[in-house]
Motif scaffolding. Structure first.
Motif, short mmCIF file in Angstrom:
data_model
loop_
_atom_site.label_atom_id
_atom_site.label_comp_id
_atom_site.label_asym_id
_atom_site.label_seq_id
_atom_site.Cartn_x
_atom_site.Cartn_y
_atom_site.Cartn_z
N LYS A 84 28.11 -52.58 48.64
CA LYS A 84 29.27 -51.70 48.81
C LYS A 84 30.44 -52.54 49.34
O LYS A 84 30.21 -53.58 49.97
CB LYS A 84 28.95 -50.61 49.83
N GLU B 25 32.10 -52.15 51.89
CA GLU B 25 31.97 -52.33 53.35
C GLU B 25 30.95 -53.39 53.73
O GLU B 25 30.82 -53.73 54.91
CB GLU B 25 31.62 -51.00 54.03
N ASP B 26 30.22 -53.93 52.77
CA ASP B 26 29.32 -55.06 53.02
C ASP B 26 30.08 -56.39 53.02
O ASP B 26 29.49 -57.43 53.32
CB ASP B 26 28.21 -55.12 51.98
#
Length: 123
Positions: free
Chosen positions: A87, A89-90
């Protein structure tokens, strides 16, 4: 003394997979618990996953359990992090670390660190 070098980072799209590797030098690699941490710009370093000396105990950040898998090969002095369904956000710089405390999610309890490998996930 353990020296750690990460590899495998890169730019991927959301939903892709990536496998990070950490190569360790030193004959005592198998005596250390290993961990992966990550740090995004402007954020604190956070625990991702850890594994015991033998590989028999694995532990993860709750939010990442099920998508990330840590493994190690003591014969090759490597520890890996398989990351699936990535994602945005990773996105972070990912570090591997060696420590003496099994099960620790506290970065202060890891004695040796690599330089990190950047993972960028585009949406």
């Amino acid at each position: 003394q353990v020296q750690l070098v990460e590899s495998g980072g890169g730019l991927v799209q959301a939903g892709d997979s990536l496998r990070l590797s950490c190569a360790a030098s030193g004959r005592t690699f198998s005596s250390y618990a290993m961990g992966w941490f990550r740090q995004a710009p402007g954020k604190e370093r956070e625990f991702v996953a850890g594994i015991s000396w033998s590989g028999g105990i694995r532990y993860y950040a709750e939010s990442l359990k099920g998508r990330f898998t840590i493994s190690r090969d003591n014969a090759k002095n490597t520890v890996n992090l398989q990351m699936n369904s990535l994602k945005p956000e990773d996105t972070a710089n990912y570090f591997c670390a060696a420590g003496s405390s099994v099960g620790s999610r506290n970065s202060n309890l890891y004695q040796y660190w690599g330089q990190g490998t950047q993972v960028t996930v585009s949406s």
